[in-house]
Motif scaffolding. Structure first.
Motif, PDB file in Angstrom:
ATOM      1  N   THR A   7      54.092 -41.620  14.520  1.00  0.00           N
ATOM      2  CA  THR A   7      53.500 -39.561  15.076  1.00  0.00           C
ATOM      3  C   THR A   7      53.223 -41.034  16.389  1.00  0.00           C
ATOM      4  O   THR A   7      52.855 -42.154  16.939  1.00  0.00           O
ATOM      5  CB  THR A   7      52.175 -39.929  14.546  1.00  0.00           C
ATOM      6  OG1 THR A   7      52.183 -39.157  13.577  1.00  0.00           O
ATOM      7  CG2 THR A   7      52.309 -38.747  15.526  1.00  0.00           C
ATOM      8  N   PHE A   9      52.557 -40.509  20.153  1.00  0.00           N
ATOM      9  CA  PHE A   9      52.189 -38.967  21.410  1.00  0.00           C
ATOM     10  C   PHE A   9      51.955 -39.353  22.648  1.00  0.00           C
ATOM     11  O   PHE A   9      51.711 -40.202  22.933  1.00  0.00           O
ATOM     12  CB  PHE A   9      50.791 -38.540  20.404  1.00  0.00           C
ATOM     13  CG  PHE A   9      50.106 -38.988  20.657  1.00  0.00           C
ATOM     14  CD1 PHE A   9      48.780 -39.261  21.153  1.00  0.00           C
ATOM     15  CD2 PHE A   9      49.774 -40.068  19.072  1.00  0.00           C
ATOM     16  CE1 PHE A   9      47.774 -39.351  21.041  1.00  0.00           C
ATOM     17  CE2 PHE A   9      48.241 -40.551  19.244  1.00  0.00           C
ATOM     18  CZ  PHE A   9      47.558 -40.244  19.737  1.00  0.00           C
ATOM     19  N   GLU A  77      48.947 -32.046  12.535  1.00  0.00           N
ATOM     20  CA  GLU A  77      49.457 -31.410  14.043  1.00  0.00           C
ATOM     21  C   GLU A  77      49.552 -30.182  14.273  1.00  0.00           C
ATOM     22  O   GLU A  77      49.812 -29.977  15.780  1.00  0.00           O
ATOM     23  CB  GLU A  77      51.489 -31.124  13.318  1.00  0.00           C
ATOM     24  CG  GLU A  77      52.195 -32.559  12.940  1.00  0.00           C
ATOM     25  CD  GLU A  77      54.109 -32.401  12.942  1.00  0.00           C
ATOM     26  OE1 GLU A  77      54.092 -31.238  12.606  1.00  0.00           O
ATOM     27  OE2 GLU A  77      54.920 -33.345  12.853  1.00  0.00           O
ATOM     28  N   PHE A  80      46.652 -31.768  17.194  1.00  0.00           N
ATOM     29  CA  PHE A  80      47.930 -32.366  18.555  1.00  0.00           C
ATOM     30  C   PHE A  80      48.057 -30.926  19.575  1.00  0.00           C
ATOM     31  O   PHE A  80      48.200 -30.719  20.346  1.00  0.00           O
ATOM     32  CB  PHE A  80      49.485 -32.945  18.205  1.00  0.00           C
ATOM     33  CG  PHE A  80      49.353 -34.196  17.118  1.00  0.00           C
ATOM     34  CD1 PHE A  80      48.948 -35.015  18.864  1.00  0.00           C
ATOM     35  CD2 PHE A  80      49.469 -35.136  16.445  1.00  0.00           C
ATOM     36  CE1 PHE A  80      48.754 -36.365  18.214  1.00  0.00           C
ATOM     37  CE2 PHE A  80      48.912 -36.225  16.048  1.00  0.00           C
ATOM     38  CZ  PHE A  80      49.075 -36.678  17.344  1.00  0.00           C
ATOM     39  N   VAL A  86      47.529 -33.660  24.593  1.00  0.00           N
ATOM     40  CA  VAL A  86      48.433 -33.874  24.308  1.00  0.00           C
ATOM     41  C   VAL A  86      49.283 -33.042  24.906  1.00  0.00           C
ATOM     42  O   VAL A  86      49.315 -31.994  24.438  1.00  0.00           O
ATOM     43  CB  VAL A  86      48.449 -34.174  22.168  1.00  0.00           C
ATOM     44  CG1 VAL A  86      49.505 -34.154  22.774  1.00  0.00           C
ATOM     45  CG2 VAL A  86      47.265 -35.234  22.373  1.00  0.00           C
ATOM     46  N   PHE A  89      54.496 -34.512  21.057  1.00  0.00           N
ATOM     47  CA  PHE A  89      53.930 -35.685  19.907  1.00  0.00           C
ATOM     48  C   PHE A  89      55.321 -35.651  18.573  1.00  0.00           C
ATOM     49  O   PHE A  89      56.284 -34.277  19.217  1.00  0.00           O
ATOM     50  CB  PHE A  89      52.800 -35.145  18.691  1.00  0.00           C
ATOM     51  CG  PHE A  89      52.477 -34.004  18.479  1.00  0.00           C
ATOM     52  CD1 PHE A  89      53.173 -33.847  16.978  1.00  0.00           C
ATOM     53  CD2 PHE A  89      52.648 -32.425  19.539  1.00  0.00           C
ATOM     54  CE1 PHE A  89      53.261 -32.068  16.378  1.00  0.00           C
ATOM     55  CE2 PHE A  89      52.772 -31.561  18.533  1.00  0.00           C
ATOM     56  CZ  PHE A  89      52.228 -31.506  16.831  1.00  0.00           C
TER      57      PHE A  89
END
Length: 117
Positions: A7, A9, A77, A80, A86, A89
């Motif tokens: 991942t 981000f 997810e 996120f 964030v 991502f």
């Protein structure tokens, strides 16, 4: 059966360093709490974005490489998407070739750091 994921981000640039570390810690703990295993982590620092996102041209980049159950990824997810810190991502499942490439890249990085030090 645990799959290997990666991942990347991007945190918003208006955050202070401790706030970015707090966000990173949150996602790291989320992986551990759900039976995942952290393999590798990289802090790429503040970088210029290829195109503006939410009227911002820079962001704090971070990379996680981890093993987790496939059912965990949707929950991960969602976290996120909910986190305002964030701005972007992306999580990808690594196949055997990507895992091999990642291991080579880490070895090269380690060798490079040892030469400098």
């Amino acid at each position: 059966m645990l799959n290997q994921y990666e991942t990347v981000f991007i945190c918003t640039p208006v955050l202070s360093e401790p706030q970015v570390k707090e966000a990173v810690k949150k996602f790291k703990e989320l992986i551990a709490e759900n039976g995942g295993e952290m393999i590798h982590e990289e802090d790429w620092g503040m970088k210029k974005l290829a195109y503006p996102i939410q009227k911002k041209s820079t962001g704090f980049y971070h990379l996680f490489e981890f093993k987790a159950d496939p059912s965990f990824i949707s929950k991960y997810e969602t976290e996120f998407r909910r986190d305002e810190r964030v701005i972007r991502f992306m999580t990808v499942k690594l196949d055997k070739y990507a895992i091999e490439y990642s291991n080579k890249r880490k070895k090269l990085q380690k060798a490079k750091t040892e030469q400098e030090g």
